[in-house]
Every structure is written in structure tokens, then in C-alpha cells.
Scaffold this active site. Structure first.
Site, PDB file in Angstrom:
ATOM      1  N   LYS A   1      41.208  20.101  28.826  1.00 28.19           N
ATOM      2  CA  LYS A   1      42.578  20.005  28.310  1.00 28.19           C
ATOM      3  C   LYS A   1      43.486  21.069  28.919  1.00 28.19           C
ATOM      4  O   LYS A   1      44.599  20.784  29.357  1.00 28.19           O
ATOM      5  CB  LYS A   1      42.578  20.150  26.784  1.00 28.19           C
ATOM      6  CG  LYS A   1      43.981  20.175  26.163  1.00 28.19           C
ATOM      7  CD  LYS A   1      43.937  20.401  24.676  1.00 28.19           C
ATOM      8  CE  LYS A   1      43.980  21.871  24.320  1.00 28.19           C
ATOM      9  NZ  LYS A   1      45.353  22.426  24.398  1.00 28.19           N
ATOM     10  N   ASN A   2      43.013  22.299  28.955  1.00 25.46           N
ATOM     11  CA  ASN A   2      43.862  23.400  29.393  1.00 25.46           C
ATOM     12  C   ASN A   2      44.022  23.479  30.906  1.00 25.46           C
ATOM     13  O   ASN A   2      44.723  24.362  31.407  1.00 25.46           O
ATOM     14  CB  ASN A   2      43.323  24.725  28.849  1.00 25.46           C
ATOM     15  CG  ASN A   2      43.514  24.843  27.350  1.00 25.46           C
ATOM     16  OD1 ASN A   2      44.390  24.205  26.771  1.00 25.46           O
ATOM     17  ND2 ASN A   2      42.673  25.633  26.703  1.00 25.46           N
TER      18      ASN A   2
ATOM     19  N   ARG B   1      52.394  23.463  22.537  1.00 26.63           N
ATOM     20  CA  ARG B   1      52.921  24.671  23.142  1.00 26.63           C
ATOM     21  C   ARG B   1      52.919  24.627  24.665  1.00 26.63           C
ATOM     22  O   ARG B   1      53.758  25.237  25.325  1.00 26.63           O
ATOM     23  CB  ARG B   1      52.131  25.881  22.651  1.00 26.63           C
ATOM     24  CG  ARG B   1      52.789  27.187  23.066  1.00 26.63           C
ATOM     25  CD  ARG B   1      52.262  28.383  22.325  1.00 26.63           C
ATOM     26  NE  ARG B   1      53.105  29.527  22.632  1.00 26.63           N
ATOM     27  CZ  ARG B   1      54.237  29.829  22.008  1.00 26.63           C
ATOM     28  NH1 ARG B   1      54.649  29.078  21.022  1.00 26.63           N
ATOM     29  NH2 ARG B   1      54.955  30.872  22.363  1.00 26.63           N
TER      30      ARG B   1
ATOM     31  N   CYS C   1      49.766  24.933  17.667  1.00 28.91           N
ATOM     32  CA  CYS C   1      48.960  25.421  16.552  1.00 28.91           C
ATOM     33  C   CYS C   1      49.567  26.669  15.930  1.00 28.91           C
ATOM     34  O   CYS C   1      50.081  27.553  16.625  1.00 28.91           O
ATOM     35  CB  CYS C   1      47.542  25.747  17.026  1.00 28.91           C
ATOM     36  SG  CYS C   1      46.567  24.293  17.458  1.00 28.91           S
TER      37      CYS C   1
ATOM     38  N   ARG D   1      52.894  33.705  19.898  1.00 28.40           N
ATOM     39  CA  ARG D   1      52.606  33.558  21.321  1.00 28.40           C
ATOM     40  C   ARG D   1      53.958  33.518  22.026  1.00 28.40           C
ATOM     41  O   ARG D   1      54.454  32.464  22.383  1.00 28.40           O
ATOM     42  CB  ARG D   1      51.780  32.289  21.574  1.00 28.40           C
ATOM     43  CG  ARG D   1      50.395  32.376  20.963  1.00 28.40           C
ATOM     44  CD  ARG D   1      49.513  31.221  21.367  1.00 28.40           C
ATOM     45  NE  ARG D   1      49.867  30.009  20.646  1.00 28.40           N
ATOM     46  CZ  ARG D   1      49.190  28.868  20.758  1.00 28.40           C
ATOM     47  NH1 ARG D   1      48.148  28.788  21.562  1.00 28.40           N
ATOM     48  NH2 ARG D   1      49.551  27.800  20.082  1.00 28.40           N
TER      49      ARG D   1
ATOM     50  N   ASP E   1      39.048  30.543  21.800  1.00 27.90           N
ATOM     51  CA  ASP E   1      38.919  29.137  21.423  1.00 27.90           C
ATOM     52  C   ASP E   1      37.505  28.760  20.980  1.00 27.90           C
ATOM     53  O   ASP E   1      37.283  27.624  20.548  1.00 27.90           O
ATOM     54  CB  ASP E   1      39.342  28.232  22.584  1.00 27.90           C
ATOM     55  CG  ASP E   1      40.858  28.121  22.711  1.00 27.90           C
ATOM     56  OD1 ASP E   1      41.560  28.625  21.821  1.00 27.90           O
ATOM     57  OD2 ASP E   1      41.330  27.531  23.704  1.00 27.90           O
TER      58      ASP E   1
ATOM     59  N   ARG F   1      44.060  16.631  19.582  1.00 25.99           N
ATOM     60  CA  ARG F   1      44.798  17.298  20.659  1.00 25.99           C
ATOM     61  C   ARG F   1      43.852  17.850  21.723  1.00 25.99           C
ATOM     62  O   ARG F   1      44.266  18.049  22.860  1.00 25.99           O
ATOM     63  CB  ARG F   1      45.655  18.435  20.094  1.00 25.99           C
ATOM     64  CG  ARG F   1      46.795  17.978  19.192  1.00 25.99           C
ATOM     65  CD  ARG F   1      47.656  19.153  18.751  1.00 25.99           C
ATOM     66  NE  ARG F   1      47.999  19.982  19.894  1.00 25.99           N
ATOM     67  CZ  ARG F   1      47.792  21.295  19.973  1.00 25.99           C
ATOM     68  NH1 ARG F   1      47.236  21.932  18.949  1.00 25.99           N
ATOM     69  NH2 ARG F   1      48.129  21.963  21.049  1.00 25.99           N
TER      70      ARG F   1
END
Length: 423
Positions: free
Chosen positions: A22-23, A93, A117, A122, A306, A398
Site C-alpha cells: 500500500k505505502n 493522508r 487515521c 503528522r 505499523d 484501506r
């Protein structure tokens, strides 16, 4: 609102295939804005955040088409709407990552302050400061970041704190800046490296990705890309922890063990036997109860924040007492209170959680507060006696592709309750 029902007490055993990260996929989708040439991305996971990003690009005018099951074609040549609206950005985000590419290619961008989230502050100030150092004029107006630059210019950008999305935003913008940009105190995460490799296939000149100093030589234009996203290390770690805390075993395919060294080391401390190969990881707990472990989150190559909720879940049923220190986000222990509802022995002291394992948890209704908390609560439900129902599971969609189906393949008794049943 849909919920997940878990009936605990089943030892996990089997094989599972890991999805694309995902990231990594999100910034790569945004990177398509740096070029007017066609782009193709492989190994794209079916996630809510990916869908949101596609919707965002489409609103800007991009043409998106699905290829095979895991592929996406992107054409940003028609992009003319240089705004990322609040209704999309508020849910994710990572939407802030359109800021650098839009500014670099089109000379302007209007991006809503992001959501995502609720795990603590952040701030986007590091993104803004970095772009200003590249020559942009940036203002915040009515909840939007408004940036303009006739031509970005290379500069030395020092990040006050390590930030993954900040590093990625500046790195992408610098690819079309005039001259050389040096990012110091850069994030070193594998997803940053994967983005850099993707940008290189577009013709970018980038050195040092994966270290704390990244150097980018700007170009007038970039080509398209044809690139495959690396495996998701957090999804990988989640399934490894799930097997470990149930006393089971799992063979994980399409995994990158080199990106999980800190997690694998902690799992070995729990008593798990672990073997790794070029694209697989095998964990076997041999039916034993795990030993409690101490964890302190830190930027890569340290222990990933995470994975904190998943290891808290493991410690709740481990032998002994484990201490977890969260150093990245100041509000990321909300899942601890929910785990206490299952009978977990967790004491919170600021950014520290002291967890003493109990023989067994007991099922209860729970509420997820963020993406990784959702995963931690699902894992806790796997070892709780009776039924555990987790509400607000839209968070988990997500970042996890078909998590219930994959856990069922390993022997878990888990299913999603449709919204009608959840009412």
C-alpha cells in the site's frame, strides 16, 4: 456499517500470498503526474486507499484503465484540474503526495489538508518547507495548501524529522527541478526505495535512496513507467504474527524478508522458528505459546510503528511481560483499551504500554480506531474464546486486501457481517 466476526481458538496453518505494498503503490500512482506519457503499474492491491487515489487522479482528468487483475494503466496527459478536494483527501493522508508532482509539472497545485487515521499529529509543514526551499510559494488558504512555482530549483533540503511522505514528495518534485537537490535526514523505508526505483525507470537520476541522504538530478521531462510494486511488508508481518500467537505455522509467498528484519528478529524472540528465501518466509511456532517481547518503534530500519498493534496483540497472550514503546505517533495506543475489553492485562504509561500475557482472552464487541489497530484487534480475536465482533472495519480495507479470505485459508473462523446484519 460492516463488521468482522471472529470465532477464536483455531491454530493457523497454511500458505498465504502477499499483495503489493500500500505505502509504495500510492506514491507511484501520484508519480504518474510527473509525465504526460502512459504509465503501467503491476501488482496493485485492491484497497480502499488505491480506489481513492484512482478517483483523485480521475477527478483531475487522468484516464485510468484496469489491465489484468493486478495492473493499472494511467494516462495523465489530459490532466487540467490541479486541485485535490477535501471530500477525497479527508479519508487518506497520502493524498498530500499529489502536491509535489502537480507543482513540478504544472507549476501550481491546490491540495486540501489531509485526513486519514487518527493516530496523532503528522504535520505537513515539512512538505511545505521542503517545497519552499525548492523555490515554491506556498500558502494555506481555507484548509487548502496552495503552491505555485514557475520553475522549481534544486536545493539542499534538511528534514527536521524523518518523514516518509515528506521525503517522497520532495524527491518527486525534485525530479523536474532545475539542478541538483540533496535531501538530508531522508526516510529510508523500502517503500521510499521502491518509489525511487520506479522514478529511475522514468529517466530520473536518483542516488542514495535507502540511506539518510538522497541526491536527485533534475530533468526537463520524464518518460512513463512500467513497474511492479514490491510486496507489502506490513501485511507480511501481520500474517506472521497471526500464526505465531495462535501457535501455528504459515508459509508466506511473495514476501520480501529483507524489508522485515526487525520484525523477524522479534518473532524469533517469541520462540518462532523462521526460515526465509528470496521471495518467501516460513514461520512455525510448533504449537507453543509465544514468549513476550519488548518493542520500541523507530524509523526504518528500526521496528515499524505499523506493526506495533499486532505485537501488542501477541503480547496479550504471551508468556511473561512485554513492554512496547511508541516513539513515532503520540496517539497510537487506542487499540489497547479495546484489547482490555477482551481481558488483556495492559497498563498504559504515556507512550509506553506494559502487557502481561494471560492464558486466554474472551470475545467481546470491539471498535477499530485506525488501520493497524483494526489488524491488531482481528489478531486478538483469533485467540479469544468465543466471538469477537470488530466494528468500523472500513479502516482495515484501506490497507489489507481480502484479509478475511486469507485468514480463512489459514484455518481462521472469520467472516464479514454485512451492513444489514450490523445495524
Amino acid at each position: 456499517m460492516a463488521r468482522i466476526l471472529v470465532k477464536g481458538g483455531h491454530r493457523l496453518d497454511g500458505e498465504v500470498r502477499i499483495s503489493g505494498a500500500k505505502n509504495a503503490v500510492l506514491p507511484m500512482l501520484m508519480a504518474s503526474l510527473l509525465t504526460d506519457k502512459p504509465c503501467f503499474l503491476h501488482n496493485v492491491p485492491h484497497l480502499k486507499d488505491v480506489t481513492t487515489t484512482i478517483e483523485l487522479l480521475a477527478q483531475m482528468g487522468a484516464e485510468i484503465a484496469l489491465g489484468d487483475r493486478l495492473g493499472i494503466h494511467i494516462n495523465t496527459r489530459p490532466v487540467s484540474h490541479l486541485k485535490a478536494p477535501y471530500d477525497l483527501v479527508k479519508t487518506m493522508r497520502a493524498s498530500i503526495l499529489v502536491l509535489g508532482p502537480l507543482l513540478a509539472r504544472f507549476g501550481e497545485a491546490r491540495v486540501s489538508l489531509p485526513g486519514g487515521c487518527a493516530i496523532g499529529a503528522r504535520p505537513v509543514n515539512l512538505h511545505i518547507k521542503g517545497l519552499e526551499q525548492l523555490g515554491a510559494e506556498v500558502d494555506v488558504d481555507n484548509g487548502y495548501i496552495v503552491a505555485r512555482a514557475r520553475q522549481l530549483k534544486g536545493a539542499r533540503v534538511v528534514m527536521d524529522t524523518v518523514t516518509v511522505t515528506g521525503t517522497e514528495n520532495i524527491m518527486m518534485a525534485a525530479c523536474l527541478a532545475r539542478g541538483t537537490t540533496v535531501i538530508e535526514n531522508a526516510a529510508q523505508e523500502p517503500e521510499v526505495v521502491d518509489l525511487a526505483e520506479c522514478l529511475k525507470t522514468m529517466g530520473a537520476t536518483i542516488e542514495g535512496a535507502g540511506t539518510n541522504t538522497v541526491t536527485i538530478q533534475g530533468r526537463d521531462s520524464l518518460e512513463g513507467f512500467d513497474y511492479s510494486v514490491l510486496p507489502d511488508r506490513i501485511e507480511t508481518g501481520t500474517f506472521l504474527v497471526a500464526a505465531a500467537m495462535t501457535g501455528g505455522r504459515v508459509h508466506v509467498h511473495r514476501a520480501a524478508s529483507h524489508s522485515l528484519e526487525a520484525v523477524i528478529e522479534k518473532l524469533r524472540e517469541t520462540g518462532a522458528r523462521i526460515e526465509t528465501g528470496p521471495d518467501w518466509i516460513r514461520l512455525d511456532m510448533e504449537g507453543r505459546r509465544p514468549e513476550a517481547v519488548n518493542v520500541t518503534t523507530a524509523p526504518y530500519p528500526g521496528f515499524p510503528t505499523d506493526m506495533q498493534a499486532q505485537f501488542m496483540a501477541l503480547n496479550t497472550v504471551a508468556r511473561g511481560t512485554g513492554v512496547i514503546r511508541e516513539t513515532i505517533f503520540e496517539n497510537r495506543f487506542q487499540h489497547a483499551v479495546e484489547m482490555q475489553r477482551l481481558g488483556a492485562d495492559i497498563r498504559l504509561q504515556g507512550n509506553t504500554a506494559v502487557i502481561t500475557g494471560v492464558e486466554a482472552l474472551k470475545g467481546a464487541p470491539l471498535m477499530a480506531t485506525d488501520l493497524r489497530a483494526s489488524a491488531g484487534l482481528v489478531l486478538a480475536g483469533l485467540v479469544a474464546r468465543g466471538e469477537t465482533v470488530i466494528d468500523r472495519v472500513y479502516h482495515i480495507d484501506r490497507g489489507y486486501e481480502n484479509i478475511e479470505e486469507k485468514l480463512r485459508q489459514l484455518g481462521a473462523d472469520i467472516r464479514r457481517l454485512p451492513a444489514v446484519e450490523a445495524a
